[in-house]
Scaffold this motif. Structure first.
Motif, short mmCIF file in Angstrom:
data_model
loop_
_atom_site.label_atom_id
_atom_site.label_comp_id
_atom_site.label_asym_id
_atom_site.label_seq_id
_atom_site.Cartn_x
_atom_site.Cartn_y
_atom_site.Cartn_z
N ALA A 6 -4.49 10.73 14.88
CA ALA A 6 -4.41 11.56 13.68
C ALA A 6 -3.30 11.06 12.77
CB ALA A 6 -4.15 13.02 14.06
N HIS A 7 -3.57 11.06 11.48
CA HIS A 7 -2.60 10.63 10.48
C HIS A 7 -2.44 11.75 9.46
CE1 HIS A 7 -2.33 6.39 11.75
NE2 HIS A 7 -3.51 6.68 12.27
N PHE A 8 -1.21 12.20 9.27
CA PHE A 8 -0.90 13.30 8.36
C PHE A 8 -0.23 12.74 7.11
CE2 PHE A 8 -1.17 15.15 12.56
CZ PHE A 8 -1.78 16.36 12.36
N TYR A 9 -0.86 12.92 5.97
CA TYR A 9 -0.29 12.53 4.69
C TYR A 9 0.03 13.80 3.91
CZ TYR A 9 -1.49 7.65 5.44
OH TYR A 9 -1.55 6.38 5.94
N GLY A 10 1.30 14.00 3.64
CA GLY A 10 1.74 15.21 2.95
C GLY A 10 2.97 15.76 3.63
N ALA A 12 -0.68 7.59 -4.49
CA ALA A 12 -2.14 7.68 -4.42
C ALA A 12 -2.76 6.42 -3.83
CB ALA A 12 -2.71 7.95 -5.81
N GLU A 13 -2.23 5.25 -4.15
CA GLU A 13 -2.81 4.00 -3.65
C GLU A 13 -2.66 3.87 -2.14
OE1 GLU A 13 -4.82 1.77 -5.07
OE2 GLU A 13 -4.80 3.27 -6.67
N VAL A 14 -1.55 4.37 -1.61
CA VAL A 14 -1.36 4.34 -0.15
C VAL A 14 -2.37 5.25 0.52
CG1 VAL A 14 0.24 4.88 1.73
CG2 VAL A 14 1.09 3.76 -0.33
N VAL A 15 -2.59 6.42 -0.07
CA VAL A 15 -3.57 7.36 0.49
C VAL A 15 -4.98 6.78 0.40
CG1 VAL A 15 -4.54 9.68 0.31
CG2 VAL A 15 -2.10 9.33 -0.05
N ARG A 16 -5.28 6.08 -0.68
CA ARG A 16 -6.60 5.48 -0.81
C ARG A 16 -6.85 4.44 0.29
NH1 ARG A 16 -8.98 3.89 -6.58
NH2 ARG A 16 -10.78 3.78 -5.20
N LYS A 17 -5.85 3.66 0.61
CA LYS A 17 -5.99 2.68 1.70
C LYS A 17 -6.25 3.40 3.02
CE LYS A 17 -3.12 -0.91 -0.42
NZ LYS A 17 -1.86 -1.69 -0.34
N ALA A 18 -5.58 4.53 3.19
CA ALA A 18 -5.80 5.30 4.43
C ALA A 18 -7.21 5.87 4.49
CB ALA A 18 -4.77 6.43 4.51
N TYR A 19 -7.73 6.34 3.35
CA TYR A 19 -9.11 6.82 3.30
C TYR A 19 -10.08 5.72 3.74
CZ TYR A 19 -7.90 10.98 0.46
OH TYR A 19 -7.41 12.17 0.00
N GLU A 38 -12.23 13.20 -2.20
CA GLU A 38 -11.70 11.84 -2.29
C GLU A 38 -12.03 11.04 -1.03
OE1 GLU A 38 -7.82 12.67 -5.16
OE2 GLU A 38 -7.54 12.22 -3.03
N ALA A 39 -11.89 11.66 0.13
CA ALA A 39 -12.20 10.96 1.38
C ALA A 39 -13.69 10.63 1.46
CB ALA A 39 -11.78 11.82 2.57
N MET A 40 -14.54 11.55 1.02
CA MET A 40 -15.98 11.30 1.02
C MET A 40 -16.32 10.12 0.11
SD MET A 40 -17.35 15.24 0.90
CE MET A 40 -19.11 14.89 0.90
#
Length: 497
Positions: free
Chosen positions: A230-234, A355-362, A383-385
């Motif tokens: 599990a990875h928690f962003y926030g 946002a770009e870091v989160v996009r890579k995680a998605y 966003e994840a979808m």
């Protein structure tokens, strides 16, 4: 055109620069780009940390007001004292404005809605960012606001933007959406469903979001022999509590012995192809559930926290037309905390990230998890979808419509009923494109941990079905773009809806 925006969202100053919560700024920049002058009425103070972003346009006027709060006697008294002055300010500014835009639900928006009854000839739009589900249990003030904004007195020149599509609504209720990405960002993301399963949480670590249920889900998966991370962003008030909880999670010998991909080499492989145009989507439906039930069992185990490489980062291939290029391995974001159990890096807390870091995680995650008690448009899920993640989400607000799944049936039965029995396919990317239909479920409804584990076990044994869900998720999400979102805003400003 003179635009008046009334919102409880705070606008803060930093060295003379006006800034606010990043998603709010992104949307309001679009509104302001189509008007000559903008005035904001709202708070200019906020005590908790926010993911801030400066406005592109800094020439707007900010008229600060005190936040109206009624959770304590002292704040309620102060709010009652401030109300007369705020009514005068709202009336004066509404009289000057050509278009009045309210951001609801909120105490200030509620007060502004009452004042706006005096301006029935003015063009008014209401962005209702909460749960519009008429059958959901909500605070009394939220129910009052929904009744006010649905009132026939508002219908003539007012549009209320509500997430999802609901039956028996007044004519001024407009089904709406929120967009995060441009048409140029459309791609086809192909996930390799390999062990360990990667599940991502993006949002505030608060009680409303129930992030602790993801920890319990990971624990349950390991007890069933399924390796997962599990990875928690926030960030949020539950951060330390979640870290402590993560340190107590037992990782069984069975799940540790299960073959896993090397975290340094990448735990999931994502392939991207340019998408020119999304396919048709399913007919909306909704059957919200008002509460969640969890089945928990805890075991105490010796813990330690050891730094390691980011288990989400992986080698990815991006396909644009017929050309394949391999991207270099992603580096672990800074200020990332990893809570580990025994030899398995099961939990990673990244904190707030760009946002770009989160996009890579998605791109590298298999699933996105959201077990909220209340939502409007769950932006993290959409966003994840977009990036092919399959949601695991609670049935609140418009989530069942987004996931094309009301949660009545387990995943296996749902596939049999909607698509019928069919043989597994050999080439998941190409063959599944032929059989993904509008009826294909786009996600898992989360109500009980054991049921979710059963669904995930079934997907592990039917990976072609996971590929179909992933493709259905991104096809649905990629129809909502910033370009279309801006067109809808222009229609609202011109009163064309």
């Amino acid at each position: 055109m003179k635009l008046l925006v009334i919102s409880d969202a705070p606008i803060l100053y930093d060295k003379g620069t006006k800034q606010a919560y990043a998603p709010y700024v992104k949307e309001m920049d679009l509104w302001m780009s189509h008007v000559s002058h903008t005035t904001f009425i709202g708070p200019n103070e906020f005590s908790r940390p926010l993911l801030l972003k400066p406005f592109d346009r800094q020439d707007f006027e900010l008229l600060p007001v005190k936040r109206l709060e009624y959770n304590r006697i002292s704040t309620a008294i102060k709010s009652l004292i401030n109300i007369p002055g705020q009514i005068q300010l709202l009336y004066k500014q509404m009289k000057k404005a050509d278009h009045i835009h309210l951001r609801a639900p909120g105490n200030l928006a509620f007060l502004a809605g009452l004042v706006a009854l005096s301006f029935s000839r003015k063009r008014i739009s209401v962005k209702y960012a909460g749960n519009w589900d008429p059958n959901s249990k909500q605070p009394l003030s939220y129910r009052w606001q929904k009744r006010l904004f649905s009132s026939p007195k508002w219908s003539k020149n007012t549009n209320v933007m509500a997430y999802g599509q609901w039956k028996n609504q007044s004519e001024n209720i407009v089904p709406f959406f929120t967009a995060s990405y441009s048409k140029t960002d459309r791609k086809v993301f192909q996930k390799e469903f390999v062990s360990p399963i990667q599940i991502i949480f993006v949002g505030t670590l608060s009680k409303n979001k129930n992030p602790q249920l993801l920890i319990e889900l990971i624990e349950g998966l390991h007890k069933h022999g399924i390796s997962a991370q599990a990875h928690f962003y926030g960030d949020g008030p539950m951060m330390q509590q979640l870290k402590q909880h993560a340190r107590t999670v037992m990782v069984t010998e069975r799940s540790r012995s299960q073959p896993q991909s090397n975290p340094n080499a990448g735990s999931s492989l994502s392939t991207e192809r340019s998408r020119s145009q999304p396919e048709n989507v399913a007919t909306p439906q909704s059957n919200p559930v008002s509460s969640l039930s969890t089945e928990r069992s805890r075991s105490q185990v010796e813990n330690r926290s050891v730094p390691q490489s980011n288990p989400v980062s992986s080698e990815s291939r991006e396909m644009d037309g017929h050309q394949n290029t391999r991207s270099s391995q992603q580096k672990s974001p800074s200020r990332t905390d990893r809570s580990r159990s025994k030899d398995n890096g099961a939990f990673t807390f990244h904190g707030n990230q760009p946002a770009e870091v989160v996009r890579k995680a998605y791109k590298q995650a298999h699933f996105v998890f959201l077990a909220s008690q209340s939502e409007g448009w769950p932006k993290a899920v959409a966003e994840a979808m977009w990036h092919g993640c399959v949601p695991i989400a609670s049935p609140v607000s418009c989530v069942p419509w987004m996931l094309n799944n009301n949660g009545d049936l387990d995943l296996k039965t749902l596939f049999i009923i909607t698509l019928g029995q069919f043989e597994p396919v050999e080439d998941g990317l190409e063959a599944n494109k032929l059989i993904v239909k509008s009826e294909t479920p786009r996600g898992l409804i989360f109500t009980k941990i054991n049921r979710t584990i059963t669904d995930l076990q079934w997907l592990l044994n039917h990976q072609d079905h996971y590929q179909m869900m992933s493709q259905a998720a991104q096809t649905w999400s990629q129809q909502y773009t910033l370009e279309d979102f801006e067109k809808e805003i222009v229609k609202l400003l011109n009163h064309q809806t």
